[in-house]
Design an enzyme around this catalytic site. Sequence first.
Site, mmCIF file in Angstrom:
data_model
loop_
_atom_site.group_PDB
_atom_site.id
_atom_site.type_symbol
_atom_site.label_atom_id
_atom_site.label_comp_id
_atom_site.label_asym_id
_atom_site.label_seq_id
_atom_site.Cartn_x
_atom_site.Cartn_y
_atom_site.Cartn_z
ATOM 1 N N CYS A 333 0.835 -1.201 0.000
ATOM 2 C CA CYS A 333 0.000 0.000 0.000
ATOM 3 C C CYS A 333 0.880 1.266 0.000
ATOM 4 O O CYS A 333 1.553 1.536 -0.974
ATOM 5 C CB CYS A 333 -0.976 -0.032 1.171
ATOM 6 S SG CYS A 333 -2.414 1.043 0.953
ATOM 7 N N HIS A 430 -3.557 -5.703 1.238
ATOM 8 C CA HIS A 430 -3.261 -6.012 2.633
ATOM 9 C C HIS A 430 -3.671 -7.451 2.934
ATOM 10 O O HIS A 430 -4.630 -7.962 2.355
ATOM 11 C CB HIS A 430 -4.043 -5.085 3.569
ATOM 12 C CG HIS A 430 -3.604 -3.666 3.541
ATOM 13 N ND1 HIS A 430 -2.425 -3.238 4.115
ATOM 14 C CD2 HIS A 430 -4.192 -2.562 3.012
ATOM 15 C CE1 HIS A 430 -2.316 -1.927 3.947
ATOM 16 N NE2 HIS A 430 -3.361 -1.496 3.276
#
Length: 484
Positions: A333, A430
């Site tokens: 991310c 994630h």
Amino acid sequence: MARAIMLQGTGSDVGKTVLVAGLCRLAANRGLAVRPFKPQNMSNNAAVADDGGEIGRAQWLQSLAARAPSSVHMNPVLLKPQSENGSQIIVQGRVFGQSKGRDYQRLKPQLLGAVLESFEKVAAGADLVIVEGAGSPAEINLRAGDIANMGFATRAGVPVVLVGDIDRGGVIASLVGTHAILDDGDRAMIAGYIINKFRGDISLFDDGIRAIEGFTGWPCFGVVPWLPGAARLPAEDSVVLERLAKGRAGALKIAVPVLPRIANFDDLDPLRAEPDVELVFVRSGERLPADASLVILPGSKSTISDLADFRAEGWDRDLHMHVRRGGRVIGICGGYQMLGRTVRDRLGIEGGTLETPGLALLDVETEMAPEKTVRNSHARSTEYDVPLAGYQIHLGITHGPDCDRPSAIVDGVPDGALSADGRIVGTYLHGLFGSDAYRTRLLQSFGLSGERRNYRESVEQALDEIAGELERYLDPRWLAGLLG
């Protein structure tokens, strides 16, 4: 209407989250429809709820403990810190806006309606709702307009159990002091208290219980020992990083730089649980270890600001040396965005620098965009051709030549990037280390063999262990009244 109880603490990090999770699992094991609820949470560890939108990762864990689908209504107000005095505000799973501390105090009365609405939705169809407070009700400077502790409890009519942490010392003073500082109305909401994190012979605290009851009139609902299973649960917030052990000598060393706005670092918990992995959290003032085989750049709530701090620590030089020595890097991310050539924020979404050079380890560029991607995802790793399950919470669009080598196919769409030699990996997904097959193949690529544990099963087992300990140590009469 469901029965409800609220656990509030004498301070932060007293163990409320674990106790709520354990009570949820205990109630679920007895066949109750139990639901967790936290009016307001402050954390950059977020999850994507089953009904869409963001909630605190802790409430996602508690819903797992309750064996219930997670919902944005379980955590209606989530504050995600972006700077020293400012946060992004998530209300019922969606971005509500940005606010600084004093401005937020003025917003809270407006948010109380959403909190009470969500509580009603969570309670509908449930037998029991277990509510978690935030910080301490004794912070009387924040009492006006409060929605996290007594402000919620009094409006919703939910009795409170106070939790004190004996491990940090001063638990008697904390409980008695809370009693002294609360006004009569708030004090009347407290039904009793629990002592948490006790080490040693519990009978040695008998005199302490009598003293607390003498000062407050509150009954003790139990003295809970230190719970080993809690260490196997996902980390809730960055306070935990300050006391995590650095790992095991002689194991595969993985370094993780700890940046001020680190987010979703519970991505790393499955690696931390591996017995042959040494996970080193590198703090400010320390160098990235030269003998690390892998460096992981985790998520960030403010990529550009954290990238500036990364450089200020000299970690950019350390990371390039690591790569020249043949080391590998994974960016998740915000960490993925940092690995590119440029990060642009022309709309000022992060509120600071409009453009900054990245670490240039991947030939990609990121443009911050106002639309936030929030969803649970199914994917497949292109590196190892194994399934992945995870979630996405990010702002920004990343593109460039290295995106032609995606690190995964996520929901049917290419995601992330790989360097030409495959040693630098970027992804927006994630939770990939929680995918057992991926974690196994990753560690095998470093020469580690052996059976890998099922991470989800280990979390489930920990929750059952904690529930069993609570059943053993909490007052059976109080539990009988709570669980029916």
